[in-house]
Motif scaffolding. Structure first.
Motif, mmCIF file in Angstrom:
data_model
loop_
_atom_site.group_PDB
_atom_site.id
_atom_site.type_symbol
_atom_site.label_atom_id
_atom_site.label_comp_id
_atom_site.label_asym_id
_atom_site.label_seq_id
_atom_site.Cartn_x
_atom_site.Cartn_y
_atom_site.Cartn_z
ATOM 1 N N THR A 66 -24.429 47.132 -44.481
ATOM 2 C CA THR A 66 -23.882 46.153 -45.258
ATOM 3 C C THR A 66 -22.187 46.380 -45.100
ATOM 4 O OG1 THR A 66 -25.676 45.502 -46.820
ATOM 5 C CG2 THR A 66 -23.499 45.001 -47.334
ATOM 6 N N ARG A 70 -19.253 44.267 -42.800
ATOM 7 C CA ARG A 70 -18.194 43.732 -43.414
ATOM 8 C C ARG A 70 -17.149 44.207 -42.753
ATOM 9 N NH1 ARG A 70 -19.132 44.401 -49.981
ATOM 10 N NH2 ARG A 70 -20.218 42.371 -50.243
ATOM 11 N N TYR A 133 -32.765 37.848 -50.220
ATOM 12 C CA TYR A 133 -32.110 38.678 -49.356
ATOM 13 C C TYR A 133 -33.005 39.096 -47.949
ATOM 14 C CZ TYR A 133 -30.103 42.698 -46.723
ATOM 15 O OH TYR A 133 -29.517 43.465 -45.952
ATOM 16 N N GLN A 343 -24.793 41.323 -43.915
ATOM 17 C CA GLN A 343 -23.681 41.892 -44.536
ATOM 18 C C GLN A 343 -23.464 41.324 -45.997
ATOM 19 O OE1 GLN A 343 -19.519 40.193 -43.846
ATOM 20 N NE2 GLN A 343 -20.540 39.637 -41.820
ATOM 21 N N ASN A 344 -24.762 40.349 -46.335
ATOM 22 C CA ASN A 344 -24.780 39.672 -47.746
ATOM 23 C C ASN A 344 -25.497 40.357 -48.795
ATOM 24 O OD1 ASN A 344 -27.124 38.982 -46.811
ATOM 25 N ND2 ASN A 344 -27.210 37.038 -46.995
ATOM 26 N N PHE A 346 -24.809 42.382 -51.247
ATOM 27 C CA PHE A 346 -24.196 42.387 -52.672
ATOM 28 C C PHE A 346 -23.864 40.851 -53.109
ATOM 29 C CE2 PHE A 346 -22.937 46.665 -51.019
ATOM 30 C CZ PHE A 346 -23.855 47.432 -52.014
ATOM 31 N N GLU A 347 -23.761 39.955 -52.159
ATOM 32 C CA GLU A 347 -23.581 38.709 -52.377
ATOM 33 C C GLU A 347 -24.754 38.038 -52.868
ATOM 34 O OE1 GLU A 347 -22.095 40.069 -49.698
ATOM 35 O OE2 GLU A 347 -20.073 39.632 -49.985
ATOM 36 N N VAL A 348 -25.881 38.267 -52.581
ATOM 37 C CA VAL A 348 -27.180 37.667 -52.934
ATOM 38 C C VAL A 348 -27.323 38.293 -54.246
ATOM 39 C CG1 VAL A 348 -29.661 37.696 -52.695
ATOM 40 C CG2 VAL A 348 -28.221 37.228 -50.609
ATOM 41 N N TYR A 349 -27.129 39.407 -54.598
ATOM 42 C CA TYR A 349 -27.098 40.257 -55.889
ATOM 43 C C TYR A 349 -26.312 39.553 -56.890
ATOM 44 C CZ TYR A 349 -26.769 43.277 -59.925
ATOM 45 O OH TYR A 349 -26.898 43.719 -61.225
ATOM 46 N N ALA A 350 -25.165 39.069 -56.442
ATOM 47 C CA ALA A 350 -24.157 38.368 -57.369
ATOM 48 C C ALA A 350 -24.705 36.916 -57.649
ATOM 49 C CB ALA A 350 -22.880 38.348 -56.705
ATOM 50 N N GLN A 351 -25.184 36.210 -56.830
ATOM 51 C CA GLN A 351 -25.732 35.032 -56.984
ATOM 52 C C GLN A 351 -26.886 35.031 -58.011
ATOM 53 O OE1 GLN A 351 -27.019 33.527 -53.101
ATOM 54 N NE2 GLN A 351 -25.062 33.840 -52.066
#
Length: 355
Positions: A66, A70, A133, A343-344, A346-351
């Motif tokens: 990840t 990035r 994810y 690379q997503n 942490f973005e999926v977690y945040a969603q």
């Protein structure tokens, strides 16, 4: 230009929005107060153990890949040729990934100690996030990272529990912050630099002769400003900073710059102020920005909370024994494959968890 003070690198991050370092210097444990034992007897794909908590290679590869992707999406693959003090950026990023996941594992051990658990809804969110994810991964990504949906679910569960542990620790830290303490002002400035940059981006101070010439230029700009010439026009003509306006609170800027700025009234212009960057002429635009001050109060509270958590975390970490599978760790490398672009994580977690 970097006028703002560099914040001391904190040893905490991720779900709580901080910056981490639980396994930094894991070869010798220097400066961390934690016993580090390099042993044999690990499972085949076990990277490290912290007390009863274990990290497997696929877990680390999710974090590492990840971060790698990035960097590459912003700077391109050539970024890995960069070195600092003889250490490659790739090696630094490996250590960052190790530090991040080690901290999450450590915070989960803390959660066990304080009996902080996820509820049924939170566990369901972790499961749904893991499915979301994992569904974004291609066959090559799954194979190269050695990951499955169960591993991702475990990672998201640990992230959520670490965040909950952080919130548990800071729940009673909510200090009252006065307007004066959080006061935020807005200024413009003209900068005449007293340094240049070499090919590696390192600052090289001017010679004394060049510095005197810079001061003469600053004096010229200062005189025109005091005579009432339009300050915006002077910025365009003289300033060597790519930013003209700064809004900041106390403790955020270089000391000499900040002291001069906070002593100005609205519309007033400072004398020539010297910092490590050069000579400044500062004009105060607003001595009290209500909106920015209120935002700064929130930031100060968050800083106090981070400090409180940091003290608790450091004290706990100092009691732990860490075991690094150095032989396996030395074989860990980036995945260089056109088909591996994920690379997503942490973005999926945040969603799903709204952080």
């Amino acid at each position: 230009m970097g006028l703002r003070k560099r914040k001391k690198l904190a040893v905490y991050i991720l779900a709580a929005g901080m910056i981490a370092g639980a396994f930094t210097g894991c070869g010798n444990g220097e400066g961390f107060g934690t016993k580090v034992v390099l042993t044999t007897g690990f499972d085949k794909d076990e990277i490290f153990r912290i007390e009863t908590s274990s990290c497997k290679l696929p877990e680390l590869m999710v974090y590492l890949t990840t971060i790698q992707n990035r960097y590459e999406s912003v700077y391109g693959r050539e970024i890995w040729e960069t070195k600092a003090d003889g250490v490659t950026l790739e090696e630094n990023v490996k250590n960052i990934a190790l530090a991040q996941i080690a901290q999450i594992k450590t915070m989960n051990l803390m959660a066990e100690k304080y009996e902080v658990e996820l509820d049924e809804e939170e566990r369901a969110l972790a499961e749904n996030a893991a499915k979301a994810y994992f569904d974004t991964l291609g066959e090559q990504e799954i194979e190269k990272m050695g990951v499955n949906e169960k591993t991702v679910k475990s990672l998201y569960t640990e992230l959520a529990r670490a965040e909950k542990m952080y919130q548990y620790t800071i729940k009673d830290i909510n200090p009252e912050i006065s307007d004066d303490e959080a006061r935020t002002i807005t200024v413009q400035h003209i900068l005449i630099k007293t340094y240049t940059l070499d090919d590696a981006g390192k600052k090289i101070a001017y010679t004394e002769e060049a510095k005197q010439e810079a001061f003469r230029t600053a004096r010229e700009a200062f005189t025109l400003a005091k005579e009432g010439e339009d300050f915006d026009a002077l910025i365009r003509r003289y300033s060597e900073d790519d930013k003209a306006t700064y809004s900041f609170g106390k403790g955020e800027m270089e000391e000499a710059f900040e002291t001069a700025a906070f002593n100005l009234g609205t519309g007033e212009i400072s004398d020539i102020v010297e910092t490590e960057f050069g000579y400044h002429i500062i004009k105060c635009i607003n001595t009290f920005d209500r909106e920015e001050t209120d935002a700064n109060k929130i930031k100060i509270v968050e800083q106090r909370q981070e400090e409180a958590f940091g003290q608790e975390y450091d004290a706990y970490v100092a009691t732990l024994t860490r075991n690094l599978n150095e032989e396996l760790w030395d074989t860990v490398n980036f995945i260089h494959d056109e088909a591996v672009t994920t690379q997503n994580f942490f973005e999926v977690y945040a969603q799903y968890f709204g952080v």
